[in-house]
Design an enzyme around this catalytic site. Sequence first.
Site, PDB file in Angstrom:
ATOM      1  N   HIS A 327       0.854  -1.089  -0.116  1.00 23.87           N
ATOM      2  CA  HIS A 327      -0.106  -0.067  -0.068  1.00 23.87           C
ATOM      3  C   HIS A 327       0.873   1.019  -0.012  1.00 23.87           C
ATOM      4  O   HIS A 327       0.700   2.049  -0.772  1.00 23.87           O
ATOM      5  CB  HIS A 327      -0.934   0.047   1.268  1.00 23.87           C
ATOM      6  CG  HIS A 327      -1.708   1.202   1.480  1.00 23.87           C
ATOM      7  ND1 HIS A 327      -2.838   1.574   1.152  1.00 23.87           N
ATOM      8  CD2 HIS A 327      -1.155   2.395   2.117  1.00 23.87           C
ATOM      9  CE1 HIS A 327      -3.401   2.804   1.485  1.00 23.87           C
ATOM     10  NE2 HIS A 327      -2.067   3.318   1.989  1.00 23.87           N
ATOM     11  N   GLU A 328       1.839   1.452   0.773  1.00 27.56           N
ATOM     12  CA  GLU A 328       2.761   2.499   1.060  1.00 27.56           C
ATOM     13  C   GLU A 328       3.581   2.673  -0.337  1.00 27.56           C
ATOM     14  O   GLU A 328       3.602   3.747  -0.802  1.00 27.56           O
ATOM     15  CB  GLU A 328       3.753   2.299   2.036  1.00 27.56           C
ATOM     16  CG  GLU A 328       3.167   2.373   3.704  1.00 27.56           C
ATOM     17  CD  GLU A 328       2.425   3.805   3.784  1.00 27.56           C
ATOM     18  OE1 GLU A 328       2.805   4.865   3.374  1.00 27.56           O
ATOM     19  OE2 GLU A 328       1.410   3.557   4.442  1.00 27.56           O
ATOM     20  N   HIS A 331       1.554   4.377  -2.779  1.00 27.00           N
ATOM     21  CA  HIS A 331       1.446   5.922  -2.966  1.00 27.00           C
ATOM     22  C   HIS A 331       2.627   6.463  -3.622  1.00 27.00           C
ATOM     23  O   HIS A 331       2.629   7.474  -4.301  1.00 27.00           O
ATOM     24  CB  HIS A 331       1.578   6.436  -1.474  1.00 27.00           C
ATOM     25  CG  HIS A 331       0.454   6.226  -0.463  1.00 27.00           C
ATOM     26  ND1 HIS A 331      -0.733   6.859  -1.010  1.00 27.00           N
ATOM     27  CD2 HIS A 331       0.172   5.862   0.851  1.00 27.00           C
ATOM     28  CE1 HIS A 331      -1.682   6.701  -0.075  1.00 27.00           C
ATOM     29  NE2 HIS A 331      -1.120   6.022   0.896  1.00 27.00           N
ATOM     30  N   GLU A 407      -5.856   7.141  -0.861  1.00 24.22           N
ATOM     31  CA  GLU A 407      -5.598   5.896   0.090  1.00 24.22           C
ATOM     32  C   GLU A 407      -6.485   4.624  -0.706  1.00 24.22           C
ATOM     33  O   GLU A 407      -6.041   3.567  -1.060  1.00 24.22           O
ATOM     34  CB  GLU A 407      -6.557   6.296   1.428  1.00 24.22           C
ATOM     35  CG  GLU A 407      -5.882   7.017   2.143  1.00 24.22           C
ATOM     36  CD  GLU A 407      -4.189   6.580   2.574  1.00 24.22           C
ATOM     37  OE1 GLU A 407      -4.083   5.317   2.656  1.00 24.22           O
ATOM     38  OE2 GLU A 407      -3.393   7.606   2.564  1.00 24.22           O
ATOM     39  N   ASP A 411      -4.608   1.350  -1.933  1.00 24.64           N
ATOM     40  CA  ASP A 411      -5.204  -0.097  -1.731  1.00 24.64           C
ATOM     41  C   ASP A 411      -5.093  -0.967  -2.968  1.00 24.64           C
ATOM     42  O   ASP A 411      -4.999  -2.131  -2.961  1.00 24.64           O
ATOM     43  CB  ASP A 411      -6.719   0.325  -1.116  1.00 24.64           C
ATOM     44  CG  ASP A 411      -6.472   0.511   0.538  1.00 24.64           C
ATOM     45  OD1 ASP A 411      -5.272   0.460   0.979  1.00 24.64           O
ATOM     46  OD2 ASP A 411      -7.458   0.591   1.136  1.00 24.64           O
TER      47      ASP A 411
HETATM   48 ZN   LIG Z   1      -1.879   5.170   2.712  1.00 23.10          ZN
END
Ligand SMILES: [Zn+2]
EC number: 3.4.24.84
Length: 467
Positions: A327-328, A331, A407, A411
């Site tokens: 997930h990170e 980004h 976000e 995901d």
């Molecule tokens: Zn996040």
Amino acid sequence: MLLTLYELSVENKIFYAVLLFSWTVYLWEAYLASRQRKIYKSTIHVPVELGKIMDKETFEKSRLYQLDKSNFSFWSGLYSEAEGTLILLLGGIPFLWGVSGTITARFGLGTDYEISQSLVFLMLATLFSALTGLPWSVYNTFVIEEKHGFNQQTLGFFLKDAVKKFLVTQCILLPVTSLLLYIIKIGGDYFFIYAWLFTLVVTLVLVTIYADYIAPLFDKFTPLPDGELRKEIESLAQSISFPLTKVYVVEGSKRSSHSNAYFYGFFKNKRIVLFDTLLEDYSPLNKGPEVEPQQGAGDEGDEQSKPKAKNKRQGCNNPEVLAVLGHELGHWKLGHMVKNILISQMNSFLCFFLFAVLIGRKELFMAFGFHDSQPTLIGLMIIFQFIFSPYNELLSFCLTVLSRRFEFQADAFARAMGQASELYSALIKLNKDNLGFPVSDWLFSMWHYSHPPLLERLRALRGPKQD
Ligand SMILES: [Zn+2]
């Protein structure tokens, strides 16, 4: 006796408009918080759709935790609104400016009188705000967080930390402000461009040195030891060509049992930081209750404060940690950081430009009690903080909405990497470890949540068809 609006001078109109707007925002947020509080009070049974996700006991614990937090922020919010209003009404800003002038004259500091006075003012103002904020943060840490089992700090550690934070802030704030004031002073007609460029450089420098020189003053960072997790993290990074140079574990457990993960760094020099509390096998909080320490037997320095073990294991297993990182890294891959930096720089340019337009208006200064002088620092404060406040509110709302989009996208990225089910269980565990409450008022969450509500994230992870 009522004054009509016509009888008010321009400066009075400005002053009351600022005050009125501040109270409007305050009341709006208090209203939203009361809606959310109502949900904490009334949702006492686990909703059906959450049955598989959260057990009854955790649900109740998180409900009580969030209710306490909400009550606390009601009182602290009321206090700070009242304090701000009193400072404005009683002329606190010109008063402090005068005191700073007296101190500067007495000690004959520096060559540029206004800049010296500004620095003294800034120091006094930050000291005042640190001191008035301290009791609130003590209460929050040692009463609320403590009661719900999150706090891991001793009072000694906490106070030392607060002093360190204050000193480090001064070391950065004072030189940066004096240079900025100097640039504005000598910059001529296009000073706002130089001022903006200067703050851009300062931001980039701070982001670059923060991790190596500032963060270690407060927390202990250790490289993640060789092992399976590190190998897997490295190969995950490689698979999406993330230029990973180091993986660190930060001793978050010294402060609290809340957990997190993030990455930072520019260009080809990226690092990943994992909270020890995120890692099931690494968290000192999972090391079980040790032999009862005997009174006075141990070394009582606050460096030695023993983590209080929780009754339940916390943290994620390796595949879940990898999904959180997926997930990170999403980004990063999707350019969220770059987009955020661009937005904030465009905003800062716009603000400096408007500042240049407005700084010559004497009535802005008069509105806040500066009748015969127009100090630049005070101008910065009035314009950036008070005059721009409606714009700042709007911008922060838009950024919150954007953050929720990011976000979801991150995901979806992890899901495309095949980590959907691991991320699914990681989100549930993290929510549980941090005692997040999974039910929220739509208006409250729309205004405040930088992350989408848990259920929405889980639903989006489960499949393209949302039910
Ligand atoms: Zn996040």
